[in-house]
Design an enzyme around this catalytic site. Structure first.
Site, PDB file in Angstrom:
ATOM      1  N   ARG A 223       0.706  -1.223   0.003  1.00  0.00           N
ATOM      2  CA  ARG A 223       0.008  -0.036  -0.048  1.00  0.00           C
ATOM      3  C   ARG A 223       0.740   1.152  -0.023  1.00  0.00           C
ATOM      4  O   ARG A 223       1.968   1.427   0.762  1.00  0.00           O
ATOM      5  CB  ARG A 223      -0.988   0.065   1.485  1.00  0.00           C
ATOM      6  CG  ARG A 223      -2.099  -0.816   1.155  1.00  0.00           C
ATOM      7  CD  ARG A 223      -3.268  -0.397   0.372  1.00  0.00           C
ATOM      8  NE  ARG A 223      -4.514  -1.480   0.298  1.00  0.00           N
ATOM      9  CZ  ARG A 223      -4.585  -2.353  -0.291  1.00  0.00           C
ATOM     10  NH1 ARG A 223      -3.722  -2.993  -1.354  1.00  0.00           N
ATOM     11  NH2 ARG A 223      -5.673  -3.286  -0.391  1.00  0.00           N
ATOM     12  N   GLU A 252      -3.474   7.443  -4.282  1.00  0.00           N
ATOM     13  CA  GLU A 252      -3.848   6.581  -5.391  1.00  0.00           C
ATOM     14  C   GLU A 252      -5.170   6.737  -5.861  1.00  0.00           C
ATOM     15  O   GLU A 252      -6.125   6.884  -5.206  1.00  0.00           O
ATOM     16  CB  GLU A 252      -3.658   5.173  -4.746  1.00  0.00           C
ATOM     17  CG  GLU A 252      -3.675   4.194  -5.897  1.00  0.00           C
ATOM     18  CD  GLU A 252      -3.245   2.648  -5.360  1.00  0.00           C
ATOM     19  OE1 GLU A 252      -2.293   2.471  -4.846  1.00  0.00           O
ATOM     20  OE2 GLU A 252      -4.201   1.724  -5.563  1.00  0.00           O
ATOM     21  N   HIS A 271      -1.355  -0.192  -9.770  1.00  0.00           N
ATOM     22  CA  HIS A 271      -2.082  -1.142  -8.954  1.00  0.00           C
ATOM     23  C   HIS A 271      -2.454  -2.397  -9.749  1.00  0.00           C
ATOM     24  O   HIS A 271      -3.611  -2.718  -9.742  1.00  0.00           O
ATOM     25  CB  HIS A 271      -3.220  -0.751  -8.187  1.00  0.00           C
ATOM     26  CG  HIS A 271      -3.501  -1.281  -7.101  1.00  0.00           C
ATOM     27  ND1 HIS A 271      -3.747  -0.761  -5.675  1.00  0.00           N
ATOM     28  CD2 HIS A 271      -3.613  -2.542  -6.594  1.00  0.00           C
ATOM     29  CE1 HIS A 271      -4.092  -1.642  -4.808  1.00  0.00           C
ATOM     30  NE2 HIS A 271      -3.902  -2.961  -5.323  1.00  0.00           N
TER      31      HIS A 271
END
Ligand SMILES: NC(=O)C1=CN([C@@H]2O[C@H](COP(=O)(O)OP(=O)(O)OC[C@H]3O[C@@H](n4cnc5c(N)ncnc54)[C@H](O)[C@@H]3O)[C@@H](O)[C@H]2O)C=CC1
Ligand SMILES: O=C(O)C(=O)CO
Length: 310
Positions: A223, A252, A271
């Site tokens: 993360r 993000e 991602h």
């Protein structure tokens, strides 16, 4: 009085995947709308307000299955504290594709592929081999362990930083976060594979990045919030770090125009360590196994510890 309907009552908070009805039936459950009968609730993502509404409508829920390995957004929303509910995640289920991506990012950044892929002239030969490197992995979960397995042919010297110092296969030693600085100074490659929790947020800040060996590279597939983005940009811009390869960022999605897009030693993938196609069969296997276990009264796989936050 009507006779009770047999079968564990399973609900899905929003429309689920095509295979769900068959999976619930095969496990001996019956699919019902979220309501007073609901014992298990399956959540496949979407607006958390819909999950809250389903939980409100189904006060007898004892188990909720989540669709992701990371549960930081559910913890932040205060959902994991719901009394009487066991939450399970997909922790460990997506290890193979994500560890594969982590290895790809490791090799790419060591070999300066971000720069070379963008270059439009021949340039200087540069790059480092992974063979025999010192690798530091933050976290000891499913992804970290699969990544360590993938490293085996490279003969790397591996160290893991985790919450407890219990040994991890494929490592020279396992240490706790109080020894993070000393280990950062020894590593050629630092791989972030830990859950994002209140304890790990910004685990790699300016001081930790400064503690890294000059020229070392950072890979983050966990993360974005585990790394201080501004400090990372500064460490890359100064040339102190050799490179950073990030599948996850904070913020993000990474906004257009962000400095990380333009730094020649930064490699960003959006991602995509586990795409929807890669996840689908893995998530299905986790859901089906947990449905079977729930109906049989067995311990579920991927149980979230609400205190630890993952
Ligand atoms: N890029 C992507 O597409 C994906 C990212 N992820 C992220 O990767 C993370 C790891 O995934 P899995 O290995 O499947 O989960 P996992 O739950 O098996 O592993 C999490 C690990 O975090 C570590 N950890 C927790 N608190 C820590 C602390 N205070 N200090 C050091 N280590 C700590 C523990 O060692 C734990 O085993 C997830 O939490 C998720 O955020 C997961 C899947 C896909
Ligand atoms: O499962 C997770 O936590 C993910 O990030 C999936 O991409």
């Amino acid at each position: 009085m009507s006779a009770p309907v047999p079968g564990v009552a399973v609900s899905v908070a929003r429309p689920g995947p095509d295979w769900l009805a068959d999976s619930v039936a095969a496990a001996g459950g019956r699919l019902v709308p979220p309501g007073p009968d609901t014992e298990a609730l399956l959540w496949f993502g979407g607006d958390l307000a819909d999950l809250r509404s389903a939980l409100d409508a189904a006060p007898g829920t004892r188990w909720v299955q989540l669709p992701s390995a990371g549960v930081d957004s559910y913890a932040d929303a205060g959902l994991l504290d719901s009394p009487g509910i066991t939450w399970t995640s997909a922790k460990g289920a997506f290890s193979r594709p994500v560890a594969e991506h982590a290895l790809a990012l490791t090799l790419a950044t060591l070999r300066h592929l971000p720069e070379r892929a963008r270059a439009r002239s021949w340039g200087r030969p540069a790059g480092t081999s992974l063979f025999g490197a010192d690798v530091l992995v933050l976290g000891a979960g499913g992804i970290a362990r699969t990544y360590l397995d993938l490293l085996a042919p490279f003969g790397t010297r591996n160290v893991v930083v985790r919450r407890q110092a219990a040994p991890v296969p494929g490592t020279e030693r396992t240490v706790t976060t109080d020894q993070l600085h000393a280990e950062l100074a020894r590593a050629d490659v630092v791989v972030v594979a830990a859950a994002l929790t209140t304890r790990t947020r910004a685990l790699l800040g300016a001081d930790e990045l400064a503690a890294m060996r000059p020229g070392a590279v950072l890979v983050n597939i966990a993360r974005g919030g585990l790394v201080d983005t501004d400090a990372l940009v500064a460490a890359l811009a100064s040339g102190r770090l050799g490179g950073a390869a990030l599948d996850v960022t904070d913020p993000e999605p990474l906004p257009d125009g962000h400095p990380l897009w333009d730094l020649p030693t930064a490699l960003v993938t959006p991602h995509t360590a586990d795409t929807r196609e890669m996840i689908e069969p893995l998530l299905r296997a986790r859901v089906e196994e947990n449905l079977r276990r729930f109906v049989a009264g067995e311990t579920l796989d991927g149980v979230v510890d609400p205190v630890a936050g993952y």
